[in-house]
Write an enzyme that holds these catalytic residues in place. Structure first.
Site, PDB file in Angstrom:
ATOM      1  N   SER A 147       0.829  -1.201   0.000  1.00 46.57           N
ATOM      2  CA  SER A 147       0.000   0.000   0.000  1.00 46.57           C
ATOM      3  C   SER A 147       0.862   1.249   0.000  1.00 46.57           C
ATOM      4  O   SER A 147       1.962   1.257   0.553  1.00 46.57           O
ATOM      5  CB  SER A 147      -0.938  -0.012   1.211  1.00 46.57           C
ATOM      6  OG  SER A 147      -0.424   0.811   2.229  1.00 46.57           O
ATOM      7  N   LYS A 148       0.323   2.271  -0.656  1.00 42.68           N
ATOM      8  CA  LYS A 148       1.063   3.523  -0.776  1.00 42.68           C
ATOM      9  C   LYS A 148       1.403   4.092   0.586  1.00 42.68           C
ATOM     10  O   LYS A 148       2.428   4.715   0.767  1.00 42.68           O
ATOM     11  CB  LYS A 148       0.217   4.553  -1.524  1.00 42.68           C
ATOM     12  CG  LYS A 148       0.217   4.355  -2.999  1.00 42.68           C
ATOM     13  CD  LYS A 148      -0.486   5.498  -3.696  1.00 42.68           C
ATOM     14  CE  LYS A 148      -0.751   5.081  -5.133  1.00 42.68           C
ATOM     15  NZ  LYS A 148      -1.641   5.880  -5.881  1.00 42.68           N
ATOM     16  N   ARG A 149       0.511   3.910   1.544  1.00 38.06           N
ATOM     17  CA  ARG A 149       0.727   4.530   2.844  1.00 38.06           C
ATOM     18  C   ARG A 149       1.736   3.764   3.689  1.00 38.06           C
ATOM     19  O   ARG A 149       2.520   4.348   4.417  1.00 38.06           O
ATOM     20  CB  ARG A 149      -0.605   4.673   3.597  1.00 38.06           C
ATOM     21  CG  ARG A 149      -1.192   6.070   3.447  1.00 38.06           C
ATOM     22  CD  ARG A 149      -2.623   6.138   3.859  1.00 38.06           C
ATOM     23  NE  ARG A 149      -3.485   5.469   2.886  1.00 38.06           N
ATOM     24  CZ  ARG A 149      -4.188   4.396   3.118  1.00 38.06           C
ATOM     25  NH1 ARG A 149      -4.173   3.818   4.298  1.00 38.06           N
ATOM     26  NH2 ARG A 149      -4.946   3.854   2.183  1.00 38.06           N
ATOM     27  N   ARG A 150       1.698   2.431   3.605  1.00 44.35           N
ATOM     28  CA  ARG A 150       2.519   1.616   4.503  1.00 44.35           C
ATOM     29  C   ARG A 150       3.905   1.285   3.952  1.00 44.35           C
ATOM     30  O   ARG A 150       4.871   1.190   4.683  1.00 44.35           O
ATOM     31  CB  ARG A 150       1.763   0.301   4.720  1.00 44.35           C
ATOM     32  CG  ARG A 150       1.634  -0.148   6.128  1.00 44.35           C
ATOM     33  CD  ARG A 150       0.853  -1.444   6.207  1.00 44.35           C
ATOM     34  NE  ARG A 150       0.530  -2.032   4.924  1.00 44.35           N
ATOM     35  CZ  ARG A 150      -0.686  -2.437   4.583  1.00 44.35           C
ATOM     36  NH1 ARG A 150      -1.686  -2.296   5.410  1.00 44.35           N
ATOM     37  NH2 ARG A 150      -0.900  -2.988   3.409  1.00 44.35           N
TER      38      ARG A 150
END
Ligand code: GLU
Length: 485
Positions: free
Chosen positions: A249-252
């Site tokens: 994921s882009k965030r993690r």
């Protein structure tokens, strides 16, 4: 031309420019590219930028730059969907005239209120028979209630979707703008795409595309009369997951290709590693030249299990690529890190000859190009940047002052060459009851600022007597008077 075998493959990489270029997208691009190169086909770049609110020009620029960096330059394109709206309008007209679309003005709230107890999710067909005018709402495709839509996928085999499970989906928004699924299919028809190679996340929307394809072709819609639109073959590629088996994921997770580039990964290693995310060489070999990848790559051999994106392995591979470079290649690859504005030294103190001299030693010791300046900065800075931990360890050792004093005295006199420096240091270490390694540590920290780096005696030979003596004296000065023995 009657079937795939007789058509030269035409594949497309079709990203939506809504963010940084994701490593998963790079893997998709690579598989398209490998397939095209291996089959004598054409690799097309298509920018799916119909969603004006989420698209930004800079993301498109980033995609083009990343493909160039990875040396996967498209044979055709970039085509922009934002420039093709007339074609989508023609397709919509054709579908509307054929009666396969109907207008729908249901609001989300109305639909929810009607369907909250329904076992099947999605649109309930409320407007199917209302015969609203074309401008009165969004346009939905009339999906047959019976039958099955089957995706024949090179990676996953046959995946059947009962038509009852497919809602009458929206093809055109109430604003008149086409939805992704329509633009995507129109483009695949127009561009003569033979193989759709893309991420598995798009598999659920594939039956919708197939239904639309059939309807469009039935209306006679196609690139021109002489070319029959043939359904492409599909290959849905496995998801990339992190070490906890979660979808990247882009965030993690670090997913932007750009960030890997900035950290000093080289394109060859990145491409080689990406190739192995869902495919393996028949002999299990991992380090592969581009030619070897192109020769051996087969869509049929792509695995459908999620692929673990293992940054440690990518880093290892990067080190292998750096070590395999010629000195010239290494110097060229290092250039952005050893030049302004990234280099930590003033440009006029840099000496390319000196850098080339230590280049092979540095090549052996770094895994990322980002680490290069830290390995050589002591050669080009007026004073070495002292690493706090290295200094603390050396300062805590009570033998350090005596070793530095002895080194200063010996280096003032001895011949200034690597072999002599080595021998002299061994001797002075022995007098202090130290093996060479431990005797070297304080000298290394004094001269280079760090406990690890390229071989010490070669570095000292390059730096010259004067600089080495100055640095030893400066370090010695910071330690205070000698310990009483
Ligand atoms: N534009 C789509 C996406 O970025 C890909 C469409 C496709 O490859 O068919 O998810």
């Amino acid at each position: 031309m009657s079937d795939f075998e007789e058509r030269r493959p035409r594949v497309r990489f079709a990203p939506s420019p809504t963010g940084y270029f994701h490593v998963g997208s790079a893997r998709t691009a690579l598989y398209n590219w490998l397939f095209a190169r291996g089959t004598g086909g054409t690799f097309i770049l298509r920018i799916e930028d119909t969603d004006i609110e989420r698209n930004r020009e800079e993301w498109t620029t980033g995609i083009v730059a990343a493909l160039e960096w990875l040396d996967m330059v498209p044979d055709e394109g970039p085509y922009h969907q934002s420039e093709r709206s007339e074609r989508y309008a023609e397709a919509i007209d054709a579908l509307w005239d054929a009666g396969v679309l109907y207008a729908c003005d249901c609001t989300r709230g109305e639909l929810e209120a009607r369907t909250k107890d329904d076992p099947t999710p999605g649109y309930d067909g409320f407007c199917r028979e209302r015969e609203l005018g074309r401008a009165e709402g969004a346009l939905r495709l009339r999906v047959p209630d019976e039958g099955t839509t089957t995706v024949t996928d090179i990676v996953r085999g046959e995946v059947a979707f009962p038509n009852v499970s497919i809602e009458d989906f929206v093809v055109v928004k109430s604003t008149g703008a086409p939805l992704f699924v329509l633009a995507n299919i129109v483009d695949d028809i127009d561009m003569g795409i033979t193989h759709v190679i893309r991420g598995e996340d798009l598999l659920p929307s594939t039956p919708k595309g197939l239904l639309l394809w059939d309807e469009l072709v039935r209306t006679g819609f196609g690139p021109d009369d002489s070319r029959v639109a043939l359904m492409p073959a599909f290959a849905h590629l496995p998801m990339l997951v992190n070490e906890r088996r979660q979808k990247l994921s882009k965030r993690r997770d670090p997913v932007a290709v750009e960030s890997y580039r900035e950290e000093g990964y080289v394109p060859g290693a990145m491409r080689n590693y990406l190739a192995l995310l869902g495919w393996s060489h028949p002999e299990g070999r991992e380090i592969l030249s581009v030619e070897e990848m192109v020769d051996a790559f087969r869509l049929e051999a792509v695995n459908h299990a999620p692929a673990f994106f293992d940054v440690d392995k990518l880093r290892w591979m990067n080190g292998e690529y750096l070590r395999a470079m010629t000195l010239d290649e290494f110097v060229t690859a290092s250039r952005p890190w050893i030049s302004a504005p990234h280099a930590p030294w003033p440009a006029e103190r840099f000496d390319e000859g000196v850098f080339r001299h230590v280049g092979p030693l540095v090549q052996d010791r770094v895994t990322l190009l980002r680490e290069v300046p830290g390995m050589v900065d002591f050669l080009f800075l007026e004073e070495p940047e002292v690493d706090v931990q290295s200094w603390a360890a050396v300062a805590a050792d009570e033998a350090t002052p005596a070793i530095l004093d002895a080194a200063f005295a010996a280096y003032r006199e001895c011949a200034w060459e690597e072999g002599v420096l080595h021998a002299v240091t061994r001797e002075l270490g022995e007098s202090a009851g130290r093996k060479l390694n431990r005797a070297q540590a304080p000298i290394r920290v004094a001269v280079t600022g760090r406990r690890v780096g390229p071989p010490l005696f070669e570095s000292m030979a390059l730096l010259g007597r004067e600089v080495v003596l100055e640095r030893i004296a400066a370090a010695r000065g910071r330690l205070g008077p000698p310990h009483a023995s």
